[in-house]
Scaffold this active site. Structure first.
Site, PDB file in Angstrom:
ATOM      1  N   HIS A  36      41.695  34.328  36.093  1.00 27.06           N
ATOM      2  CA  HIS A  36      41.970  33.885  37.374  1.00 27.06           C
ATOM      3  C   HIS A  36      41.806  34.848  38.707  1.00 27.06           C
ATOM      4  CE1 HIS A  36      44.915  31.555  34.705  1.00 27.06           C
ATOM      5  NE2 HIS A  36      44.285  30.614  35.268  1.00 27.06           N
ATOM      6  N   GLY A 146      37.022  27.474  37.052  1.00 27.54           N
ATOM      7  CA  GLY A 146      36.432  28.104  35.880  1.00 27.54           C
ATOM      8  C   GLY A 146      35.521  27.501  34.872  1.00 27.54           C
ATOM      9  N   LYS A 148      35.140  27.431  31.928  1.00 26.57           N
ATOM     10  CA  LYS A 148      35.985  27.339  30.663  1.00 26.57           C
ATOM     11  C   LYS A 148      36.295  25.781  30.353  1.00 26.57           C
ATOM     12  CE  LYS A 148      39.971  28.646  29.795  1.00 26.57           C
ATOM     13  NZ  LYS A 148      40.760  27.432  29.263  1.00 26.57           N
ATOM     14  N   SER A 185      45.311  31.191  29.578  1.00 30.58           N
ATOM     15  CA  SER A 185      46.899  31.617  29.543  1.00 30.58           C
ATOM     16  C   SER A 185      47.608  31.298  28.219  1.00 30.58           C
ATOM     17  CB  SER A 185      47.723  30.447  30.935  1.00 30.58           C
ATOM     18  OG  SER A 185      47.024  30.850  31.832  1.00 30.58           O
ATOM     19  N   ARG A 186      46.928  30.484  27.519  1.00 29.48           N
ATOM     20  CA  ARG A 186      47.485  29.854  26.225  1.00 29.48           C
ATOM     21  C   ARG A 186      47.193  31.192  24.969  1.00 29.48           C
ATOM     22  NH1 ARG A 186      48.029  24.438  26.128  1.00 29.48           N
ATOM     23  NH2 ARG A 186      47.181  23.302  27.787  1.00 29.48           N
TER      24      ARG A 186
END
Length: 279
Positions: A36, A146, A148, A185-186
Site C-alpha cells: 500500500h 495494485g 495483485k 493484508s490477509r
C-alpha cells in the site's frame, strides 16, 4: 495529514486543495503494508494532493466470516500513511458510505464471469459500488490500484466506462515479501506453518514461465495445480492462463496480446491470490 470521517469533511478538504493541482487517490481496506505504501508513494510522486481511503467495504464480501475476520489496524494505518506522504485520509463508517442500501447492479459481461467473479458471487458488483461512490466523493484525477488484484483492475476500468467516469486508472506492480509472497493484508492471518508454506505459490508460478518452451497451456495449468496441491497445507481454488484484457482463457502460447496466469489458493482458512505475466 488531515483525517476525515465524514463525506462532507472529505469534500471540503479536497476542495480546499484542488486548485493547487492534480488529485490522486488510493482506495484501501486498511491493514496497510509496504505494498500500500508503494501505491501512496507513486501517487505522491505524480500528484499535488494525495487522498487515501481506509474502509472495509461490506458489499464486496460474499462470506460474512471473511468480513468479520478481515484485519483492522487503524492506528498503524494512520502512521504508515503519514510517513508515506498522504495529505488526506478518509476513514468513514459504513453508514457514512451507505446512508441507504446501494442496489445498483453493474454488468461486466465476460470479464466478470470468470475466476474471482465465478468463485465469489457478487464480489465485483460490491467493488464497483464502493469504488464508484468513493470516486464521487473524492473526484480524483488519478486512482492507483495494485496489480495483485489483476482482474479487479479490468472490472474497475469497465465500471468507469459504464458510469462515464473520467478518472485515470493507474496500475502498479505487485510488491512482494523477500521470500516472494505477494504482500496482502490477509497474510497476517496465516499461522507460522502456513506463512512458511505460502511462498510456494509465487515460486511455482515463476517456475512455470520457463515451461512455455516445451509445455503447452493446458499442461502448464495442470503442472501448476499439481505442484501447489502437493503441499497438504494448500489447495488451488482456480488457476487459469488468460488474455490480459478480456480475462478469458487462452489455448495457445501463440495468442496475440499480453497473457497472465491468475491463481487463488486456499491456505488453511486464508484465501490468497496472485498472478504472473507469461508474455
Amino acid at each position: 495529514m488531515e483525517i476525515c470521517r465524514t463525506v462532507a469533511r472529505l469534500k471540503d478538504a479536497v476542495a480546499s486543495r484542488r486548485g493547487m493541482g492534480t488529485v490522486g487517490f488510493v482506495p484501501t481496506m486498511g491493514a496497510l503494508h509496504a505494498g500500500h505504501a508503494s501505491l501512496v508513494e507513486r501517487c505522491r510522486a505524480e500528484n499535488v494532493t494525495v487522498v487515501v481511503s481506509v474502509f472495509v467495504n461490506p458489499t464486496q464480501f460474499n462470506d460474512k466470516n471473511d468480513l468479520k475476520n478481515y484485519p483492522r489496524t487503524e492506528e498503524a494505518d494512520i502512521a504508515l500513511l503519514e510517513s508515506a506522504g498522504c495529505d488526506i485520509v478518509f476513514i468513514p463508517s459504513v453508514d457514512e458510505v451507505y446512508p441507504e442500501p446501494d442496489t445498483r447492479q453493474f454488468d461486466f459481461g465476460a470479464i466478470g464471469a470468470v475466476m474471482e467473479g465465478a468463485h465469489r458471487p457478487g464480489h465485483f458488483n460490491g467493488v464497483a459500488q464502493v469504488v464508484s461512490r468513493l470516486f464521487s466523493f473524492v473526484e480524483p484525477d488519478k486512482a492507483y490500484f495494485g496489480e495483485k488484484d489483476f482482474q479487479q483492475i479490468a472490472i474497475i476500468k469497465s465500471m468507469c466506462r459504464q458510469i462515464s467516469s473520467p478518472v485515470e486508472i493507474v496500475e502498479c506492480p505487485i510488491k512482494r515479501e523477500k521470500d516472494g509472497l505477494a504482500m496482502s493484508s490477509r497474510n497476517t492471518l496465516l499461522d507460522a506453518e502456513r506463512r512458511e508454506a505460502a511462498p510456494v505459490i509465487h515460486m511455482t508460478l515463476a517456475a512455470s514461465v520457463a515451461r512455455r518452451e516445451w509445455a503447452d497451456v493446458e499442461e502448464t495449468k495442470k503442472w501448476v495445480k499439481e505442484q501447489i496441491d502437493s503441499n497438504e497445507l494448500m489447495k488451488v481454488e482456480y488457476y487459469d492462463i488468460v488474455d490480459a484484457v478480456t480475462m478469458q482463457s487462452i489455448d495457445s502460447w501463440d495468442h496475440d496480446g499480453a497473457v497472465y496466469g491468475c491463481i487463488a489458493v486456499q491456505v488453511g482458512s486464508v484465501r490468497l491470490i496472485d498472478n504472473i505475466r507469461y508474455k
